[in-house]
Design an enzyme around this catalytic site. Structure first.
Site, PDB file in Angstrom:
ATOM      1  N   HIS A 247      63.925  -9.206   4.435  1.00 46.62           N
ATOM      2  CA  HIS A 247      64.058  -7.761   4.661  1.00 46.62           C
ATOM      3  C   HIS A 247      63.801  -7.422   6.129  1.00 46.62           C
ATOM      4  CE1 HIS A 247      63.736  -3.446   3.416  1.00 46.62           C
ATOM      5  NE2 HIS A 247      63.043  -3.405   4.536  1.00 46.62           N
ATOM      6  N   GLU A 251      66.858  -6.239   8.916  1.00 49.55           N
ATOM      7  CA  GLU A 251      66.798  -4.970   9.653  1.00 49.55           C
ATOM      8  C   GLU A 251      66.865  -5.213  11.158  1.00 49.55           C
ATOM      9  OE1 GLU A 251      66.991  -1.891   8.767  1.00 49.55           O
ATOM     10  OE2 GLU A 251      67.065  -2.338   6.624  1.00 49.55           O
ATOM     11  N   LYS A 254      70.399  -6.268  12.161  1.00 52.76           N
ATOM     12  CA  LYS A 254      71.304  -5.104  12.157  1.00 52.76           C
ATOM     13  C   LYS A 254      71.150  -4.299  13.446  1.00 52.76           C
ATOM     14  CE  LYS A 254      70.296  -3.022   8.289  1.00 52.76           C
ATOM     15  NZ  LYS A 254      70.367  -1.938   7.288  1.00 52.76           N
ATOM     16  N   ASN A 255      69.891  -4.024  13.817  1.00 52.79           N
ATOM     17  CA  ASN A 255      69.638  -3.251  15.042  1.00 52.79           C
ATOM     18  C   ASN A 255      70.131  -3.994  16.278  1.00 52.79           C
ATOM     19  OD1 ASN A 255      68.409  -1.273  13.514  1.00 52.79           O
ATOM     20  ND2 ASN A 255      66.333  -1.989  13.905  1.00 52.79           N
TER      21      ASN A 255
END
Length: 409
Positions: A247, A251, A254-255
């Protein structure tokens, strides 16, 4: 008969504040990763787990329910938060039904496991539902410093509580449902005793890359370097929950991908995202470095704020493709996953160049102990803080024009 059940249910709900007051007087009991592991691998006893959870889950639910009631009235009254409160109260009553049931009855143990699955499913949408409640509040009443501070404090604790409750439920249901995961036969519930970190990094990268390729028709490559000070020739592995690590990394990828692609959209090629893994005596550190242009120092803390997002506000209806940005909760919740077992997640950025995101995890399972919110007077005081004058000079957005200032004298 339906009317009788309706009356009984309403009578029980009327007593909810009394039960919440009772269980909130107890502090949650944090468990270490080693305790989770030892219990699941060598001393797995469904009766013991049942007796522990039927006491511990009401304590964790009630502690956070008390804090929900300390939020601003106008936030509590939003439809989303009202719905969320009802889920938590219902889950509390579902567990309380077992307080006087014998652990020696196998049918009771089966019913308890089924009740836990039902609670987990009921709470699946807690994060977006609470996010929607905050959004409803912001749109109707705007923002102010004190409310932002209280909401930030509460949501960190609320989501941390949710992570811990799901951890307890998952451990019980996965260990005692009588099946094993064929893809991960060595896991103890949701814990992997030898979680190969680089493999999780690659899994998270591939998932983020798939989204990025769909959205931007391209994505940066991945470079991984491992430094294992304990055993230099061995890949790094620790006792951890792979889904939690995934998780966080998903994230961050993605950023990093979004920033890299948007910063270099006119370039013929994209600079890679570099991940360094380092295992020491106390910490496992994961550093993800991108060349996505970075962010100004003043914005770093805002990136962890639930009231702030750099992306457009998402629509509540479900789109066909998952966007690379949403409510802006990805980073703050990822930091909570890191902090849950006494780690952390920090950002170090160089505006004009790129960003390093560093995840710190405990190398030893004995040091990985749950970080849990407790409802007490200290917590209560956080919600009752009044705005005071700043004891440091606050710079204005525009510098003082000294020529005009002198002329006015």
């Amino acid at each position: 008969m339906k009317f009788v059940r309706f009356l009984m249910k309403n009578a029980a709900l009327a007593n909810a504040p009394k039960h919440i007051d009772h269980f909130s007087k107890f502090s949650p009991s944090p468990l270490s990763m080693k305790q989770f592991l030892d219990f699941g691998s060598t001393n797995a006893c469904e009766k013991t787990s049942y007796v522990f959870l039927r006491q511990e889950l009401p304590v964790r639910l009630s502690n956070i329910l008390k804090e929900i009631n300390l939020l601003p009235d106008r936030l509590i009254c939003t439809p989303s938060v009202q719905m969320l409160q009802s889920w938590y109260v219902q889950s509390l009553f579902d567990i309380m039904n077992f307080l006087d049931k014998s652990p020696d009855d196998h049918r009771i143990l089966t019913a308890f496991t089924e009740a836990l699955v039902k609670i987990r499913d009921r709470h699946n949408d807690v994060v977006p539902t609470m996010a929607q409640g905050v959004l409803e509040y912001k749109e109707a009443f705007g923002q102010d410093h004190i409310t932002n501070q209280n909401v930030q404090y509460f949501l960190d604790r609320f989501y941390m509580s949710r992570i811990s409750i799901r951890m307890l439920i998952n451990q019980h249901t996965l260990i005692f449902d009588g099946t094993t995961n064929p893809a991960h036969p060595k896991t103890i519930g949701s814990i992997d005793p030898s979680c190969k970190v680089a493999e999780v990094v690659r899994d998270a990268y591939e998932s983020a890359k798939f989204l990025c390729d769909q959205y931007y028709l391209g994505s940066p490559e991945l470079e991984i370097e491992e430094i294992n000070s304990k055993c230099q020739k061995e890949p790094i592995s620790i006792v951890y929950v792979p889904s939690h690590l995934y998780h966080m990394l998903f994230e961050l990828f993605k950023n990093a991908m979004r920033a890299t692609v948007e910063t270099h959209e006119s370039s013929p090629s994209l600079p890679p995202i570099k991940v360094m893994l380092a295992l020491g005596d106390e910490d496992l550190s994961l550093k993800m470095s991108d060349r996505g242009g970075g962010v100004p120092l003043r914005k770093i803390e805002k990136l962890f704020s639930y009231m702030y997002s750099t992306a457009p506000t998402p629509q509540v209806d479900h789109s066909e493709r998952a966007p690379l940005a949403g409510f802006g909760y990805g980073l703050p919740i990822s930091r909570l996953y890191a902090q849950y077992f006494q780690g952390d997640l920090q950002l170090y950025s160089m505006e004009g160049y790129g960003t390093d995101a560093v995840i710190y995890l405990k190398a030893l399972s004995t040091d990985s102990i749950e970080k849990l919110p407790v409802y007490n007077k200290s917590a209560w005081r956080h919600y009752k803080v009044s705005q005071e004058a700043d004891d440091w000079c606050v710079p204005s957005k525009e510098p003082l024009n000294l020529a005009v200032h002198r002329a006015s004298k």
